[in-house]
Scaffold this active site. Structure first.
Site, mmCIF file in Angstrom:
data_model
loop_
_atom_site.group_PDB
_atom_site.id
_atom_site.type_symbol
_atom_site.label_atom_id
_atom_site.label_comp_id
_atom_site.label_asym_id
_atom_site.label_seq_id
_atom_site.Cartn_x
_atom_site.Cartn_y
_atom_site.Cartn_z
ATOM 1 C CG HIS A 308 22.015 13.728 -7.840
ATOM 2 N ND1 HIS A 308 22.846 14.139 -8.843
ATOM 3 C CD2 HIS A 308 22.529 14.221 -6.697
ATOM 4 C CE1 HIS A 308 23.846 14.835 -8.320
ATOM 5 N NE2 HIS A 308 23.681 14.908 -7.028
ATOM 6 C CG ASP A 366 21.174 16.469 0.754
ATOM 7 O OD1 ASP A 366 21.133 16.880 -0.414
ATOM 8 O OD2 ASP A 366 22.038 16.853 1.576
HETATM 9 C C1 SDX Z 1 22.290 17.800 -3.703
HETATM 10 O O1 SDX Z 1 24.181 18.619 -8.174
HETATM 11 C C2 SDX Z 1 24.728 18.053 -7.177
HETATM 12 O O2 SDX Z 1 25.780 17.438 -7.297
HETATM 13 C C3 SDX Z 1 24.043 18.277 -5.849
HETATM 14 C C4 SDX Z 1 24.578 17.493 -4.657
HETATM 15 C C5 SDX Z 1 25.987 17.922 -4.301
HETATM 16 O O3 SDX Z 1 26.692 17.118 -3.685
HETATM 17 O O4 SDX Z 1 26.328 19.103 -4.558
HETATM 18 O O5 SDX Z 1 24.584 16.112 -4.943
HETATM 19 C C6 SDX Z 1 23.739 17.729 -3.412
HETATM 20 O O6 SDX Z 1 21.798 18.867 -3.930
HETATM 21 C C7 SDX Z 1 21.491 16.527 -3.794
HETATM 22 C C8 SDX Z 1 20.015 16.786 -4.242
HETATM 23 C C9 SDX Z 1 19.242 17.220 -2.982
HETATM 24 N N1 SDX Z 1 17.860 17.632 -3.364
HETATM 25 C C10 SDX Z 1 16.789 16.905 -3.017
HETATM 26 O O7 SDX Z 1 16.855 15.804 -2.479
HETATM 27 C C11 SDX Z 1 15.458 17.582 -3.363
HETATM 28 C C12 SDX Z 1 14.520 16.558 -4.009
HETATM 29 N N2 SDX Z 1 15.033 16.210 -5.361
HETATM 30 C C13 SDX Z 1 14.542 16.965 -6.461
HETATM 31 O O8 SDX Z 1 14.109 18.242 -6.260
HETATM 32 C C14 SDX Z 1 15.261 16.663 -7.776
HETATM 33 O O9 SDX Z 1 15.449 15.316 -7.846
HETATM 34 C C15 SDX Z 1 16.579 17.368 -8.031
HETATM 35 C C16 SDX Z 1 16.451 18.846 -7.929
HETATM 36 C C17 SDX Z 1 17.615 16.893 -7.065
HETATM 37 C C18 SDX Z 1 17.039 17.006 -9.425
HETATM 38 O O10 SDX Z 1 16.115 17.509 -10.281
HETATM 39 P P1 SDX Z 1 16.239 17.295 -11.878
HETATM 40 O O11 SDX Z 1 17.433 16.543 -12.259
HETATM 41 O O12 SDX Z 1 16.027 18.612 -12.525
HETATM 42 O O13 SDX Z 1 15.078 16.317 -12.166
HETATM 43 P P2 SDX Z 1 13.659 16.800 -12.535
HETATM 44 O O14 SDX Z 1 13.218 17.827 -11.551
HETATM 45 O O15 SDX Z 1 13.643 17.128 -13.999
HETATM 46 O O16 SDX Z 1 12.844 15.450 -12.272
HETATM 47 C C19 SDX Z 1 12.678 14.472 -13.269
HETATM 48 C C20 SDX Z 1 11.349 13.823 -12.942
HETATM 49 C C21 SDX Z 1 10.198 14.836 -12.848
HETATM 50 O O17 SDX Z 1 9.004 14.140 -13.150
HETATM 51 P P3 SDX Z 1 8.410 14.223 -14.682
HETATM 52 O O18 SDX Z 1 8.285 15.694 -15.029
HETATM 53 O O19 SDX Z 1 9.451 13.524 -15.540
HETATM 54 O O20 SDX Z 1 7.101 13.517 -14.610
HETATM 55 O O21 SDX Z 1 11.416 13.209 -11.644
HETATM 56 C C22 SDX Z 1 10.508 13.857 -10.754
HETATM 57 C C23 SDX Z 1 10.161 15.178 -11.381
HETATM 58 O O22 SDX Z 1 8.883 15.610 -10.960
HETATM 59 N N3 SDX Z 1 11.217 14.000 -9.490
HETATM 60 C C24 SDX Z 1 10.682 13.762 -8.289
HETATM 61 C C25 SDX Z 1 11.718 13.974 -7.368
HETATM 62 N N4 SDX Z 1 12.847 14.343 -8.010
HETATM 63 C C26 SDX Z 1 12.518 14.369 -9.328
HETATM 64 N N5 SDX Z 1 9.433 13.387 -7.928
HETATM 65 C C27 SDX Z 1 9.229 13.228 -6.587
HETATM 66 N N6 SDX Z 1 10.199 13.391 -5.631
HETATM 67 C C28 SDX Z 1 11.438 13.774 -5.988
HETATM 68 N N7 SDX Z 1 12.388 13.955 -5.053
#
Ligand code: SDX
Length: 431
Positions: A308, A366
């Site tokens: 998140h 989710d």
């Molecule tokens: C919602 O914003 C809100 O409030 C949203 C929400 C709401 O109520 O409105 O809470 C609802 O959208 C919840 C989120 C639902 N999405 C998912 O579950 C999709 C999977 N999650 C990711 O795509 C990700 O975690 C995000 C998009 C939710 C957040 O992304 P960020 O904050 O931009 O984090 P990032 O992509 O920069 O990740 C940081 C690190 C990265 O690795 P490094 O580059 O540091 O090596 O964590 C890794 C990412 O690759 N990472 C994951 C991951 N999420 C982040 N690796 C594997 N699986 C994951 N799910």
């Protein structure tokens, strides 16, 4: 209290700029850079808005490090345990919990806006039977902007309020109609003697051949799901609604833009993606393979429902939903639901893996919601529609808050230009 400010130092020019600080009631304050470009000809750079407060708001507070979520100061855990969704909708819109008379009047107002203009039914038949319900929602909600000319003066607070009530009331009717279109059954009209959640369940599951009596457990589950999804500060879809609304656009069109943004699997579309992921994993024996894929930078696979932008702790909503899974599965579905068992095992393994621990990747709202929707008989492609029904309250609350701000101005971010420098046109025969 003495004003706090930051000094921005341009070492090369030997100059510095004082930037005032805007204090918060709780949570981080913000450095006010709104005049930085005008005074110094320089932009700030923050793609994805990791460190940017886009506005001031009084609606929802999140503390991502502590896993705290509060609607108008009330902890989500207390609202989830004691409140009704319509009561929470009133709180988010008006800032205070309603008394009995206010709640009764508001509930009546919403109930009596649940019907759709009869000509709207034609819109559904224009979609192919297998159109994704979110595609239908975007189209039909956007088309509401063509119907309500009696409440289109968005400078009139009363018109804004009527639009908000219509949107909250009509989302379940449009959602159920989208579902009925998908399964080839006739649209079922709302009934005024049912609760908000009971009406939705009946509009989805009643048929001309057979009446449907909403199950109280299912009604309670939906009520809780909608409370948990109602608002979440400046997330992508709410920010989309605010930006669209900042140009004074039609409120129904703005909410359609919010629905479009929510649909993405990185945002609200994740609940559907979680169930698809659990189905693909299929068995506990495959978990390690998929955890490895999620960690592999060369693999686009991510653990859906994990991570998140704000929560670097357990999403409080996920914890509440995990508890509710147990209750709903026991009462409505098979208590040893293999999908739930798989989700619990996946969570256990991920949360003991250094990659997820180091990056503070916890289950989000989710991760468990889809398991509950499925136990209620709701198909995967309707999960994000359910999210949109709950989040409509937050979208309209933020839209009303923004539109009632006399200083509200069009949102217009700038950029760092990295394209071709100025050059002259080359005639075709010279290229
Ligand atoms: C919602 O914003 C809100 O409030 C949203 C929400 C709401 O109520 O409105 O809470 C609802 O959208 C919840 C989120 C639902 N999405 C998912 O579950 C999709 C999977 N999650 C990711 O795509 C990700 O975690 C995000 C998009 C939710 C957040 O992304 P960020 O904050 O931009 O984090 P990032 O992509 O920069 O990740 C940081 C690190 C990265 O690795 P490094 O580059 O540091 O090596 O964590 C890794 C990412 O690759 N990472 C994951 C991951 N999420 C982040 N690796 C594997 N699986 C994951 N799910």
């Amino acid at each position: 209290m003495t004003e706090k400010y930051f000094l921005l130092q341009d070492e090369a020019a030997g100059e510095s700029i004082r930037l005032s600080v805007r204090e918060s009631v709780q949570g981080p304050p913000a450095i006010d850079v709104s005049r930085l470009y005008r005074d110094s000809g320089i932009f700030t750079y923050d793609p994805g808005f990791m460190s940017t407060a886009s506005c001031e708001s009084r609606i929802t507070y999140i503390n991502g490090e502590a896993g705290v979520l509060e609607y108008r100061g009330y902890p989500i855990e207390q609202l989830a345990a004691q409140a009704d969704f319509i009561e929470v909708a009133y709180l988010l819109l008006y800032g205070e919990l309603p008394n009995a008379e206010q709640l009764q009047r508001f509930d009546h107002l919403i109930t009596y806006h649940t019907m759709l203009n009869e000509t709207l039914k034609n819109f559904f038949s224009g979609f192919h039977y297998d159109a994704h319900p979110m595609a239908i929602m975007v189209g039909v909600v956007g088309s509401l902007s063509a119907f309500y000319h009696d409440s289109l003066d968005i400078d009139n607070p009363r018109h804004r309020e009527i639009s908000a009530h219509r949107l909250i009331a009509k989302m379940p009717t449009i959602a159920a109609a989208s579902y009925k279109h998908n399964i080839g059954e006739p649209i079922v009209y709302p009934r005024n003697d049912l609760s908000y959640c009971g009406n939705l369940l009946r509009m989805m599951y009643a048929t001309p051949c057979e009446e449907y009596q909403p199950d109280p457990v299912a009604e309670r589950a939906l009520n809780l799901l909608f409370i948990l999804h109602a608002d979440h500060e400046q997330n992508a879809s709410t920010s989309t609604v605010r930006l669209a609304g900042s140009s004074q656009a039609n409120p129904f069109a703005c909410i359609a833009a919010g629905i479009a943004s929510l649909w993405g699997p990185a945002h609200g579309g994740a609940n559907e993606a979680v169930l698809n992921m659990l189905t693909e994993i299929g068995d506990v024996a495959n978990i390690d393979k998929y955890i490895a894929k999620a960690k592999d930078k060369n693999d686009t696979f991510r653990l859906m429902g994990f991570g998140h932008r704000v929560y670097k702790n357990y999403d409080p909503r996920a914890g509440i939903l995990r508890e509710m899974c147990l209750e709903v599965l026991e009462k409505l579905a098979d208590s040893n639901n293999p999908m739930f068992e798989l989700a619990l095992k996946l969570e256990e393994i991920a949360l003991s893996d250094e990659y997820f621990v180091e990056r503070k990747l916890y289950p989000n709202v989710d991760f468990y919601s889809g398991i509950i929707y499925r136990a209620l008989g709701i198909p995967n492609n309707m999960f994000t529609v359910m999210f949109a029904i709950g989040r409509t309250v937050g979208w309209v609350a933020h839209w009303m808050e923004m539109m009632s701000d006399p200083l509200q101005n069009i949102g217009r971010p700038r950029q760092i230009y990295k394209g071709a420098p100025r050059r002259d046109y080359v005639p075709l025969d010279k290229r």
